[in-house]
Design an enzyme around this catalytic site. Structure first.
Site, PDB file in Angstrom:
ATOM      1  N   ARG A 203     -31.451 -19.752  14.939  1.00 20.90           N
ATOM      2  CA  ARG A 203     -31.192 -20.646  16.067  1.00 20.90           C
ATOM      3  C   ARG A 203     -31.690 -20.029  17.370  1.00 20.90           C
ATOM      4  O   ARG A 203     -32.179 -20.728  18.255  1.00 20.90           O
ATOM      5  CB  ARG A 203     -29.698 -20.958  16.151  1.00 20.90           C
ATOM      6  CG  ARG A 203     -29.388 -22.078  17.135  1.00 20.90           C
ATOM      7  CD  ARG A 203     -27.896 -22.401  17.189  1.00 20.90           C
ATOM      8  NE  ARG A 203     -27.146 -21.297  17.757  1.00 20.90           N
ATOM      9  CZ  ARG A 203     -25.810 -21.248  17.822  1.00 20.90           C
ATOM     10  NH1 ARG A 203     -25.096 -22.251  17.334  1.00 20.90           N
ATOM     11  NH2 ARG A 203     -25.189 -20.221  18.358  1.00 20.90           N
TER      12      ARG A 203
ATOM     13  N   LYS B  51     -20.498 -25.423  12.624  1.00 22.41           N
ATOM     14  CA  LYS B  51     -19.508 -26.362  13.148  1.00 22.41           C
ATOM     15  C   LYS B  51     -20.192 -27.543  13.876  1.00 22.41           C
ATOM     16  O   LYS B  51     -19.890 -28.697  13.615  1.00 22.41           O
ATOM     17  CB  LYS B  51     -18.561 -25.659  14.141  1.00 22.41           C
ATOM     18  CG  LYS B  51     -17.785 -24.502  13.525  1.00 22.41           C
ATOM     19  CD  LYS B  51     -16.859 -23.845  14.528  1.00 22.41           C
ATOM     20  CE  LYS B  51     -17.560 -23.188  15.695  1.00 22.41           C
ATOM     21  NZ  LYS B  51     -18.439 -22.040  15.299  1.00 22.41           N
TER      22      LYS B  51
ATOM     23  N   ARG C  85     -29.772 -20.513  24.326  1.00 18.91           N
ATOM     24  CA  ARG C  85     -28.396 -20.133  24.689  1.00 18.91           C
ATOM     25  C   ARG C  85     -28.356 -18.681  25.126  1.00 18.91           C
ATOM     26  O   ARG C  85     -28.915 -17.801  24.465  1.00 18.91           O
ATOM     27  CB  ARG C  85     -27.463 -20.331  23.473  1.00 18.91           C
ATOM     28  CG  ARG C  85     -26.918 -21.729  23.351  1.00 18.91           C
ATOM     29  CD  ARG C  85     -26.055 -21.922  22.133  1.00 18.91           C
ATOM     30  NE  ARG C  85     -24.925 -21.010  22.032  1.00 18.91           N
ATOM     31  CZ  ARG C  85     -23.851 -21.237  21.280  1.00 18.91           C
ATOM     32  NH1 ARG C  85     -23.769 -22.366  20.577  1.00 18.91           N
ATOM     33  NH2 ARG C  85     -22.882 -20.370  21.216  1.00 18.91           N
TER      34      ARG C  85
ATOM     35  N   ARG D 184     -19.627 -11.319  18.839  1.00 23.51           N
ATOM     36  CA  ARG D 184     -19.072 -12.659  18.577  1.00 23.51           C
ATOM     37  C   ARG D 184     -18.404 -12.711  17.210  1.00 23.51           C
ATOM     38  O   ARG D 184     -17.346 -13.319  17.045  1.00 23.51           O
ATOM     39  CB  ARG D 184     -20.167 -13.715  18.705  1.00 23.51           C
ATOM     40  CG  ARG D 184     -20.514 -13.978  20.164  1.00 23.51           C
ATOM     41  CD  ARG D 184     -21.829 -14.685  20.333  1.00 23.51           C
ATOM     42  NE  ARG D 184     -21.796 -16.045  19.826  1.00 23.51           N
ATOM     43  CZ  ARG D 184     -22.891 -16.746  19.561  1.00 23.51           C
ATOM     44  NH1 ARG D 184     -24.087 -16.205  19.733  1.00 23.51           N
ATOM     45  NH2 ARG D 184     -22.788 -17.969  19.115  1.00 23.51           N
TER      46      ARG D 184
ATOM     47  N   ARG E 106      -9.357 -20.687  19.541  1.00 19.58           N
ATOM     48  CA  ARG E 106     -10.046 -19.476  19.108  1.00 19.58           C
ATOM     49  C   ARG E 106      -9.104 -18.284  19.039  1.00 19.58           C
ATOM     50  O   ARG E 106      -9.510 -17.196  18.634  1.00 19.58           O
ATOM     51  CB  ARG E 106     -11.179 -19.167  20.068  1.00 19.58           C
ATOM     52  CG  ARG E 106     -12.507 -19.769  19.590  1.00 19.58           C
ATOM     53  CD  ARG E 106     -13.566 -19.277  20.510  1.00 19.58           C
ATOM     54  NE  ARG E 106     -14.873 -19.150  19.945  1.00 19.58           N
ATOM     55  CZ  ARG E 106     -15.799 -20.107  19.976  1.00 19.58           C
ATOM     56  NH1 ARG E 106     -15.517 -21.289  20.424  1.00 19.58           N
ATOM     57  NH2 ARG E 106     -17.009 -19.859  19.526  1.00 19.58           N
TER      58      ARG E 106
HETATM   59  N1  LIG Z   1     -25.598 -25.586   6.011  1.00 19.84           N
HETATM   60  C1  LIG Z   1     -26.588 -25.074   6.746  1.00 19.84           C
HETATM   61  N2  LIG Z   1     -27.649 -24.512   6.156  1.00 19.84           N
HETATM   62  C2  LIG Z   1     -28.645 -23.962   6.910  1.00 19.84           C
HETATM   63  N3  LIG Z   1     -28.667 -23.929   8.243  1.00 19.84           N
HETATM   64  C3  LIG Z   1     -27.620 -24.482   8.868  1.00 19.84           C
HETATM   65  C4  LIG Z   1     -26.526 -25.076   8.177  1.00 19.84           C
HETATM   66  N4  LIG Z   1     -25.641 -25.530   9.089  1.00 19.84           N
HETATM   67  C5  LIG Z   1     -26.139 -25.229  10.290  1.00 19.84           C
HETATM   68  N5  LIG Z   1     -27.335 -24.616  10.170  1.00 19.84           N
HETATM   69  C6  LIG Z   1     -28.167 -24.095  11.259  1.00 19.84           C
HETATM   70  C7  LIG Z   1     -28.252 -24.964  12.476  1.00 19.84           C
HETATM   71  C8  LIG Z   1     -28.271 -23.936  13.609  1.00 19.84           C
HETATM   72  O1  LIG Z   1     -29.591 -23.517  13.850  1.00 19.84           O
HETATM   73  C9  LIG Z   1     -27.496 -22.760  13.081  1.00 19.84           C
HETATM   74  C10 LIG Z   1     -26.048 -22.677  13.532  1.00 19.84           C
HETATM   75  O2  LIG Z   1     -25.429 -23.935  13.327  1.00 19.84           O
HETATM   76  P1  LIG Z   1     -24.445 -24.546  14.423  1.00 19.84           P
HETATM   77  O3  LIG Z   1     -24.022 -25.865  13.902  1.00 19.84           O
HETATM   78  O4  LIG Z   1     -25.071 -24.469  15.745  1.00 19.84           O
HETATM   79  O5  LIG Z   1     -23.258 -23.486  14.304  1.00 19.84           O
HETATM   80  P2  LIG Z   1     -21.910 -23.361  15.127  1.00 19.84           P
HETATM   81  O6  LIG Z   1     -21.719 -24.553  15.988  1.00 19.84           O
HETATM   82  O7  LIG Z   1     -20.841 -23.039  14.163  1.00 19.84           O
HETATM   83  O8  LIG Z   1     -22.203 -22.080  15.993  1.00 19.84           O
HETATM   84  P3  LIG Z   1     -21.597 -21.625  17.404  1.00 19.84           P
HETATM   85  O9  LIG Z   1     -20.167 -21.293  17.196  1.00 19.84           O
HETATM   86  O10 LIG Z   1     -22.388 -20.412  17.771  1.00 19.84           O
HETATM   87  O11 LIG Z   1     -21.790 -22.772  18.358  1.00 19.84           O
HETATM   88  O12 LIG Z   1     -27.544 -22.867  11.665  1.00 19.84           O
HETATM   89  N1  LIG Z   2     -11.790 -21.992  22.920  1.00 20.94           N
HETATM   90  C1  LIG Z   2     -12.465 -21.015  23.577  1.00 20.94           C
HETATM   91  N2  LIG Z   2     -11.802 -19.998  24.164  1.00 20.94           N
HETATM   92  C2  LIG Z   2     -12.444 -19.031  24.821  1.00 20.94           C
HETATM   93  N3  LIG Z   2     -13.768 -18.957  24.909  1.00 20.94           N
HETATM   94  C3  LIG Z   2     -14.484 -19.953  24.340  1.00 20.94           C
HETATM   95  C4  LIG Z   2     -13.873 -21.034  23.664  1.00 20.94           C
HETATM   96  N4  LIG Z   2     -14.825 -21.869  23.211  1.00 20.94           N
HETATM   97  C5  LIG Z   2     -15.985 -21.332  23.579  1.00 20.94           C
HETATM   98  N5  LIG Z   2     -15.779 -20.180  24.259  1.00 20.94           N
HETATM   99  C6  LIG Z   2     -16.808 -19.277  24.824  1.00 20.94           C
HETATM  100  C7  LIG Z   2     -16.918 -18.011  24.019  1.00 20.94           C
HETATM  101  C8  LIG Z   2     -17.979 -18.354  23.008  1.00 20.94           C
HETATM  102  O1  LIG Z   2     -18.641 -17.220  22.481  1.00 20.94           O
HETATM  103  C9  LIG Z   2     -18.913 -19.218  23.822  1.00 20.94           C
HETATM  104  C10 LIG Z   2     -19.747 -20.175  23.009  1.00 20.94           C
HETATM  105  O2  LIG Z   2     -18.923 -21.045  22.243  1.00 20.94           O
HETATM  106  P1  LIG Z   2     -19.493 -21.797  20.929  1.00 20.94           P
HETATM  107  O3  LIG Z   2     -18.326 -22.518  20.333  1.00 20.94           O
HETATM  108  O4  LIG Z   2     -20.009 -20.729  20.035  1.00 20.94           O
HETATM  109  O5  LIG Z   2     -20.552 -22.720  21.391  1.00 20.94           O
HETATM  110  O6  LIG Z   2     -18.061 -19.912  24.719  1.00 20.94           O
HETATM  111 MG   LIG Z   3     -21.539 -24.769  18.087  1.00 20.23          MG
END
Ligand SMILES: Nc1ncnc2c1ncn2[C@H]1C[C@H](O)[C@@H](COP(=O)(O)OP(=O)(O)OP(=O)(O)O)O1
Ligand SMILES: Nc1ncnc2c1ncn2[C@H]1C[C@H](O)[C@@H](COP(=O)(O)O)O1
Ligand SMILES: [Mg+2]
Length: 214
Positions: free
Chosen positions: A152, A41, A158, A169, A117
């Site tokens: 990551r 995302k 994080r 998660r 969420r």
């Molecule tokens: N299409 C892709 N192919 C390979 N790696 C990717 C791709 N998109 C993202 N990544 C990598 C970047 C990060 O190291 C990891 C997670 O991506 P990220 O954009 O941070 O996910 P996210 O925002 O959905 O996770 P979160 O919910 O934990 O914040 O994967």
């Molecule tokens: N919308 C949300 N409601 C409750 N908790 C949340 C929300 N967004 C983020 N959080 C908390 C719980 C998640 O595991 C962590 C990290 O969020 P991420 O979008 O993966 O960076 O924060």
């Molecule tokens: Mg994220």
């Protein structure tokens, strides 16, 4: 109407009464970016900002900023996030609304990453802020998400990027967040994006979805 803290004073001083600004928010272009942990995302949002100039707000980033600020509330939030659980809706919705109000005059549109969420969050957002124009559903398999999270974790720093938390998660996502996708799908608002390809490949699909938004 409270202006009892510096943040709300800053919001109010940015122009217009609370109700005028609430109305501006109601009319703004809002795209929810929903998907499992590690699906990509944040990666896609960064690219969308580069091409479309939307304002990106990640609730995870807002919460992590609160943790970093070292407040007592930040410590409580950190404990919840480190367990892979969701923080209370009231906290996250107020933070999100404050951040949106702060940007409402300059934003071409909002990319809301990580919210809603759970169903109650979707309902509360619609009641208190606005109806989204589109829901971008960034969809990757659990194997792909796990692999990306593990990669990551090597560098992210994080607190929730640790093996013990990944499973929790993912479970939270499947149980609480997927019903949100179903809700918006039934309203015809969801664009499902396969996130299995490279970030560039995924972005092409994202652009097709956003270009359909008038
Ligand atoms: N299409 C892709 N192919 C390979 N790696 C990717 C791709 N998109 C993202 N990544 C990598 C970047 C990060 O190291 C990891 C997670 O991506 P990220 O954009 O941070 O996910 P996210 O925002 O959905 O996770 P979160 O919910 O934990 O914040 O994967
Ligand atoms: N919308 C949300 N409601 C409750 N908790 C949340 C929300 N967004 C983020 N959080 C908390 C719980 C998640 O595991 C962590 C990290 O969020 P991420 O979008 O993966 O960076 O924060
Ligand atoms: Mg994220």
């Amino acid at each position: 109407m409270g202006c009892g803290n510096s943040k709300s004073a800053a919001i109010s001083s940015a122009g217009g009464s609370d109700s005028v600004r609430d109305n501006k928010l109601k009319k703004s272009k809002i795209v929810f970016v929903v998907g499992g942990p590690g699906s990509g995302k944040g990666t896609q949002c960064e690219r969308i900002v580069g091409k479309y100039g939307f304002t990106h707000l990640s609730t995870g980033d807002l919460l992590r900023a609160e943790v970093t600020s070292g407040t007592e509330r930040g410590q409580r939030l950190n404990a919840i996030m480190s367990r892979g659980e969701l923080v209370p809706m009231e906290t996250v919705l107020q933070m999100l609304k404050d951040a949106m109000l702060f940007k409402v005059d300059s934003a071409k549109g909002f990319l809301i990453d990580g919210y809603p969420r759970e169903l109650s969050q979707a309902e509360a957002f619609e009641k208190k802020i606005a109806i989204p124009k589109l829901v971008l559903y960034i969809n990757a398999s659990s194997e792909t998400m796990m692999e990306r999270l593990m990669n990551r974790a090597k560098t992210s720093g994080r607190a929730d990027d640790k093996a013990e938390t990944f499973k929790a998660r993912l479970q939270t996502y499947y149980e609480a967040t997927e019903p949100v996708v179903q809700r918006y799908d039934s309203k015809g608002l969801v664009k499902k994006i396969s996130a299995e390809g490279t970030a560039d490949e995924v972005f092409k699909l994202v652009c097709e979805a956003l270009d359909s938004l008038k």
